[in-house]
Enzyme design. Sequence first.
Site, PDB file in Angstrom:
ATOM      1  N   SER A  23       0.817  -1.206   0.000  1.00  0.00           N
ATOM      2  CA  SER A  23       0.000   0.000   0.000  1.00  0.00           C
ATOM      3  C   SER A  23       0.862   1.273   0.000  1.00  0.00           C
ATOM      4  O   SER A  23       1.538   1.564  -0.976  1.00  0.00           O
ATOM      5  CB  SER A  23      -0.955  -0.038   1.186  1.00  0.00           C
ATOM      6  OG  SER A  23      -1.961   0.925   1.072  1.00  0.00           O
TER       7      SER A  23
ATOM      8  N   LYS B 193      -0.890  -3.918  -3.425  1.00  0.00           N
ATOM      9  CA  LYS B 193      -2.183  -3.333  -3.053  1.00  0.00           C
ATOM     10  C   LYS B 193      -2.265  -1.943  -3.661  1.00  0.00           C
ATOM     11  O   LYS B 193      -1.558  -1.031  -3.249  1.00  0.00           O
ATOM     12  CB  LYS B 193      -2.339  -3.250  -1.537  1.00  0.00           C
ATOM     13  CG  LYS B 193      -3.675  -2.645  -1.105  1.00  0.00           C
ATOM     14  CD  LYS B 193      -3.786  -2.598   0.419  1.00  0.00           C
ATOM     15  CE  LYS B 193      -5.117  -1.988   0.859  1.00  0.00           C
ATOM     16  NZ  LYS B 193      -5.206  -0.546   0.561  1.00  0.00           N
TER      17      LYS B 193
ATOM     18  N   GLN C  74      -8.506   3.530   0.615  1.00  0.00           N
ATOM     19  CA  GLN C  74      -9.771   3.423   1.322  1.00  0.00           C
ATOM     20  C   GLN C  74     -10.045   4.684   2.146  1.00  0.00           C
ATOM     21  O   GLN C  74      -9.133   5.422   2.486  1.00  0.00           O
ATOM     22  CB  GLN C  74      -9.773   2.212   2.273  1.00  0.00           C
ATOM     23  CG  GLN C  74      -9.967   0.883   1.590  1.00  0.00           C
ATOM     24  CD  GLN C  74      -8.758   0.475   0.759  1.00  0.00           C
ATOM     25  OE1 GLN C  74      -7.612   0.606   1.194  1.00  0.00           O
ATOM     26  NE2 GLN C  74      -9.005  -0.006  -0.453  1.00  0.00           N
TER      27      GLN C  74
END
Length: 490
Positions: free
Chosen positions: A322, A346, A350
């Site tokens: 991420s 990833k 979010q």
Amino acid sequence: MKMKNSYLVILLFLAMVFGAILTYAGIEILAEDEVKQDDTAKEPIVTTDEEKKALLEATLGKNEFSKIQQAYTIIQENYLEDVDQQQLIEGAIQGMLNSLDDPHSVYMDLETVEQFNDSIESSFEGIGAEVNMEEGVVTIVAPIKGSPAEEAGLKPKDQILSVDGESLEGLDLYEAVAKIRGEKGSVVDLEIRRPGVSETMIVEVVRDDIPLETIYSSTKTVDGKKTGVIQITSFSQDTAADFNKALQELEADNIEGLIIDVRGNPGGLFTSVEEILENFIPEDQPYVLIEQKNGEKIRYFSGTKEKKDYPIAVLTNNGSASASEILAAAMKEAGYDVIGEQSYGKGTVQKTIPMNDGSNIKITIYKWLTPSGEWIDEKGVAPTVEAKQPDFFYTTPINVEEPLKYNMAEDQISNAQIMLQGIGYKTGRTDGYFSKETEEAVKAFQQENGLTVTGEIDKLTAEKLQQQVLEAARDEENDLQMKKALEILY
């Protein structure tokens, strides 16, 4: 059940759904302009069941939300046992999120929100591992530095199948996490399935306090050159400020190069990685692209005029995910070396949106792309210089039900042979056959560690072997990836 109650619950449900939508829209709009509220707007006044029914039919009859009301009524009026109204509502919300087939979009009830906030703010009690739901299985993204999970030898991509003998199948991510976490000092047995290993294993972990310190800095001098090292274990609220402070101190110490270590870093706050990249990416080059729902791509630039006047490298492994991958990709495409292994993969962002009752929905809102427009989701960021750790870094804990001994052959013996060789004992082979030479290596290990010398790997021998392997993995002399970074930096 009376119709009055069923309509009331549906109204509450719709209020929650639309409240979440309005909250989300308000956050987005308020970032650009002021929102004015019309205080003269009034709610229609309805008092009787017939008026409520008519209002609902006028509102719901035009769209698919009427199916929710119908399903709710069927369950309440026909199901064999009593069902809690809140359970049905939360189940409907969870079902909508599950239908997205996105492991990162989840519903958090009030209890889960409290646990989530505790883990962000300062510290929490548990095993210390970032986990994700992948294809319905709880999967470790990375163990936190110095955590019980790391101590027990858990690795990125390990799948947690059960907790203390209780299967996690069918649970959502936060229900599973609630079972894994627990009080400091308590012991939890995790059934682990590791990619490439044919049998599952039971890993015993002693829970502890997990502090959220995220920045560790040091210097290394090789061939007369002083190199600064900043390890980032995750990206939390204070990470960027702590990183900038560490960088200033290292520069004041006259470092001649810098290594940014994001190995085992599962990610975190997007804003933190943005602030860190401001130090290194020149203003004429984007450091990330954000792709919105409508396909529009937004480029993010720093205000930095020029690069640092010393060489910089980034260290990654398959536990770098991420926000770590945003950093690695930006640095790579800006011309810096990325050393180590392919990252986790990833590529989404979010947002946590509060609902009216204090529960939350964490939902995927963007894709993030590398500056050149590549989406790394499920692929990861490839290093510019590949470097692996010694083989014993990738071994698994040994589960001993019956002692492993001469003339046996199985995967766990191969694992033990690689461990023994990694800490200096000659087994002669690593193919899983327990040979005489392997037996002699086990005897030598037992002799030197004050164990009963049998030449068999029993539970006590396996535990001692695992302990020494972990100590060897922490020894800087065995960190081949760091050595490679120092070698090619200048």
